[in-house]
Design a protein around this motif. Structure first.
Motif, mmCIF file in Angstrom:
data_model
loop_
_atom_site.group_PDB
_atom_site.id
_atom_site.type_symbol
_atom_site.label_atom_id
_atom_site.label_comp_id
_atom_site.label_asym_id
_atom_site.label_seq_id
_atom_site.Cartn_x
_atom_site.Cartn_y
_atom_site.Cartn_z
ATOM 1 N N ARG A 102 0.851 -1.194 0.000
ATOM 2 C CA ARG A 102 0.000 0.000 0.000
ATOM 3 C C ARG A 102 0.883 1.238 0.000
ATOM 4 N NH1 ARG A 102 -3.518 -1.050 5.188
ATOM 5 N NH2 ARG A 102 -2.037 -2.684 5.697
ATOM 6 N N VAL A 103 0.248 2.416 -0.131
ATOM 7 C CA VAL A 103 0.960 3.689 -0.090
ATOM 8 C C VAL A 103 0.365 4.521 1.039
ATOM 9 C CG1 VAL A 103 1.520 5.805 -1.351
ATOM 10 C CG2 VAL A 103 1.485 3.616 -2.561
ATOM 11 N N ASP A 104 1.230 5.021 1.933
ATOM 12 C CA ASP A 104 0.808 5.869 3.047
ATOM 13 C C ASP A 104 0.221 7.153 2.482
ATOM 14 O OD1 ASP A 104 1.034 8.004 5.108
ATOM 15 O OD2 ASP A 104 1.985 6.415 6.295
ATOM 16 N N GLU A 105 -1.026 7.438 2.838
ATOM 17 C CA GLU A 105 -1.712 8.606 2.276
ATOM 18 C C GLU A 105 -1.110 9.937 2.707
ATOM 19 O OE1 GLU A 105 -5.723 9.468 4.021
ATOM 20 O OE2 GLU A 105 -5.322 7.614 5.140
ATOM 21 N N TYR A 106 -0.332 9.945 3.774
ATOM 22 C CA TYR A 106 0.256 11.189 4.263
ATOM 23 C C TYR A 106 1.694 11.398 3.796
ATOM 24 C CZ TYR A 106 -3.837 11.025 7.238
ATOM 25 O OH TYR A 106 -5.128 10.961 7.681
ATOM 26 N N THR A 107 2.437 10.312 3.603
ATOM 27 C CA THR A 107 3.848 10.443 3.237
ATOM 28 C C THR A 107 4.153 9.981 1.815
ATOM 29 O OG1 THR A 107 4.441 8.224 4.002
ATOM 30 C CG2 THR A 107 4.528 10.026 5.634
ATOM 31 N N ASP A 108 3.203 9.320 1.179
ATOM 32 C CA ASP A 108 3.394 8.716 -0.152
ATOM 33 C C ASP A 108 4.463 7.632 -0.155
ATOM 34 O OD1 ASP A 108 1.381 10.168 -1.498
ATOM 35 O OD2 ASP A 108 2.739 11.877 -1.757
ATOM 36 N N LYS A 109 4.770 7.052 0.990
ATOM 37 C CA LYS A 109 5.752 5.966 1.097
ATOM 38 C C LYS A 109 5.033 4.623 1.006
ATOM 39 C CE LYS A 109 9.305 8.628 2.148
ATOM 40 N NZ LYS A 109 10.526 8.722 1.392
ATOM 41 N N LYS A 110 5.681 3.659 0.351
ATOM 42 C CA LYS A 110 5.131 2.309 0.256
ATOM 43 C C LYS A 110 5.335 1.572 1.574
ATOM 44 C CE LYS A 110 6.047 1.869 -4.659
ATOM 45 N NZ LYS A 110 6.792 1.141 -5.694
ATOM 46 N N PHE A 111 4.370 0.693 1.894
ATOM 47 C CA PHE A 111 4.485 -0.143 3.083
ATOM 48 C C PHE A 111 3.657 -1.406 2.909
ATOM 49 C CE2 PHE A 111 0.688 2.291 3.850
ATOM 50 C CZ PHE A 111 -0.150 1.484 4.613
ATOM 51 N N THR A 112 3.960 -2.390 3.708
ATOM 52 C CA THR A 112 3.176 -3.621 3.739
ATOM 53 C C THR A 112 3.379 -4.298 5.087
ATOM 54 O OG1 THR A 112 2.636 -5.666 2.562
ATOM 55 C CG2 THR A 112 4.978 -5.122 2.754
ATOM 56 N N PHE A 113 2.531 -5.274 5.356
ATOM 57 C CA PHE A 113 2.598 -6.015 6.615
ATOM 58 C C PHE A 113 2.833 -7.495 6.370
ATOM 59 C CE2 PHE A 113 0.279 -2.241 7.901
ATOM 60 C CZ PHE A 113 0.832 -1.965 9.142
ATOM 61 N N PHE A 114 3.451 -8.138 7.340
ATOM 62 C CA PHE A 114 3.590 -9.581 7.406
ATOM 63 C C PHE A 114 3.581 -9.918 8.885
ATOM 64 C CE2 PHE A 114 7.799 -7.813 7.542
ATOM 65 C CZ PHE A 114 8.609 -8.681 8.249
ATOM 66 N N ALA A 115 3.738 -11.174 9.240
ATOM 67 C CA ALA A 115 3.658 -11.551 10.656
ATOM 68 C C ALA A 115 4.791 -12.500 11.019
ATOM 69 C CB ALA A 115 2.318 -12.216 10.950
ATOM 70 N N ASP A 116 5.173 -12.450 12.302
ATOM 71 C CA ASP A 116 6.157 -13.422 12.797
ATOM 72 C C ASP A 116 5.413 -14.729 13.081
ATOM 73 O OD1 ASP A 116 5.063 -13.339 15.403
ATOM 74 O OD2 ASP A 116 6.943 -12.774 16.343
ATOM 75 N N PRO A 117 6.113 -15.785 13.501
ATOM 76 C CA PRO A 117 5.435 -17.077 13.709
ATOM 77 C C PRO A 117 4.291 -17.058 14.719
ATOM 78 C CG PRO A 117 7.793 -17.416 13.561
ATOM 79 C CD PRO A 117 7.570 -15.920 13.619
ATOM 80 N N ASP A 118 4.254 -16.068 15.612
ATOM 81 C CA ASP A 118 3.158 -15.977 16.578
ATOM 82 C C ASP A 118 2.088 -14.970 16.166
ATOM 83 O OD1 ASP A 118 3.869 -17.873 18.657
ATOM 84 O OD2 ASP A 118 5.624 -16.605 18.941
ATOM 85 N N GLY A 119 2.173 -14.458 14.947
ATOM 86 C CA GLY A 119 1.169 -13.523 14.466
ATOM 87 C C GLY A 119 1.428 -12.079 14.838
ATOM 88 N N LEU A 120 2.604 -11.757 15.413
ATOM 89 C CA LEU A 120 2.922 -10.364 15.725
ATOM 90 C C LEU A 120 3.020 -9.588 14.412
ATOM 91 C CD1 LEU A 120 3.814 -8.132 17.750
ATOM 92 C CD2 LEU A 120 6.158 -8.874 17.320
ATOM 93 N N PRO A 121 2.236 -8.536 14.253
ATOM 94 C CA PRO A 121 2.275 -7.781 13.007
ATOM 95 C C PRO A 121 3.613 -7.045 12.847
ATOM 96 C CG PRO A 121 0.283 -7.271 14.252
ATOM 97 C CD PRO A 121 1.193 -8.039 15.160
ATOM 98 N N LEU A 122 4.245 -7.257 11.708
ATOM 99 C CA LEU A 122 5.497 -6.590 11.364
ATOM 100 C C LEU A 122 5.272 -5.818 10.077
ATOM 101 C CD1 LEU A 122 7.906 -9.604 12.003
ATOM 102 C CD2 LEU A 122 7.363 -7.745 13.574
ATOM 103 N N GLU A 123 5.904 -4.651 9.965
ATOM 104 C CA GLU A 123 5.701 -3.793 8.806
ATOM 105 C C GLU A 123 7.029 -3.515 8.118
ATOM 106 O OE1 GLU A 123 4.081 0.727 7.731
ATOM 107 O OE2 GLU A 123 4.062 0.031 9.808
ATOM 108 N N LEU A 124 6.984 -3.448 6.792
ATOM 109 C CA LEU A 124 8.096 -2.947 5.989
ATOM 110 C C LEU A 124 7.690 -1.551 5.535
ATOM 111 C CD1 LEU A 124 8.710 -6.032 3.664
ATOM 112 C CD2 LEU A 124 9.899 -5.464 5.802
ATOM 113 N N TYR A 125 8.564 -0.562 5.738
ATOM 114 C CA TYR A 125 8.245 0.828 5.399
ATOM 115 C C TYR A 125 9.357 1.378 4.505
ATOM 116 C CZ TYR A 125 6.109 5.390 6.004
ATOM 117 O OH TYR A 125 5.463 6.590 5.776
ATOM 118 N N GLN A 126 8.977 1.956 3.375
ATOM 119 C CA GLN A 126 9.926 2.454 2.373
ATOM 120 C C GLN A 126 10.717 3.658 2.864
ATOM 121 O OE1 GLN A 126 9.729 1.124 -1.018
ATOM 122 N NE2 GLN A 126 11.651 2.160 -1.416
#
Length: 133
Positions: A102-126
């Protein structure tokens, strides 16, 4: 006052599986690994490239915690990467399910989510996150 985050502590349900995920999948370097017999608990210190750390703990019988991003408490842990698409592709090739970019509506930076083995949400941010002061 505060300068930066020193570490984030994560309690996992399966130590070997989480250790593999954070070291082999995400590529974090082990600083120290200790087994605390009196607690039947492992503590694994992992280095982030910016000097921060993730402390990975195991505790027998630790209760599950709601981990969806909108639950109270820690929402997610975000990692800055140079290229979200490339990093997401690397994770996908290693068997990690990654959400659509996705693209952050405020910064125009790309980001996405994935999870660790226990479902902890982790994000990649451009790129670099900039905070207004």
């Amino acid at each position: 006052m505060l300068k930066r985050i020193h570490h984030v502590a994560v309690i996992c349900s399966d130590y070997a599986r989480s250790k593999h995920f954070y070291t082999e999948i995400l590529g974090l370097r082990v600083i120290a690994e200790n087994y605390r017999a009196h607690r039947d608990s492992y503590k694994l210190d992992l280095a982030l490239p910016d000097g921060g750390q993730i402390e990975l703990f195991s505790f027998p019988g630790a209760p599950a915690r709601p981990s969806r991003p909108e639950a109270q408490g820690l929402r997610h842990l975000a990692f800055v990467v140079e290229d979200v698409e490339k990093t997401a592709s690397v994770l996908t090739a290693k068997g990690v399910e990654v959400e659509p970019i996705r693209v952050d509506e405020y910064t125009d930076k790309k980001f996405t989510f994935f999870a660790d083995p226990d479902g902890l949400p982790l994000e990649l941010y451009q790129g670099q996150i900039v905070f207004n002061q």
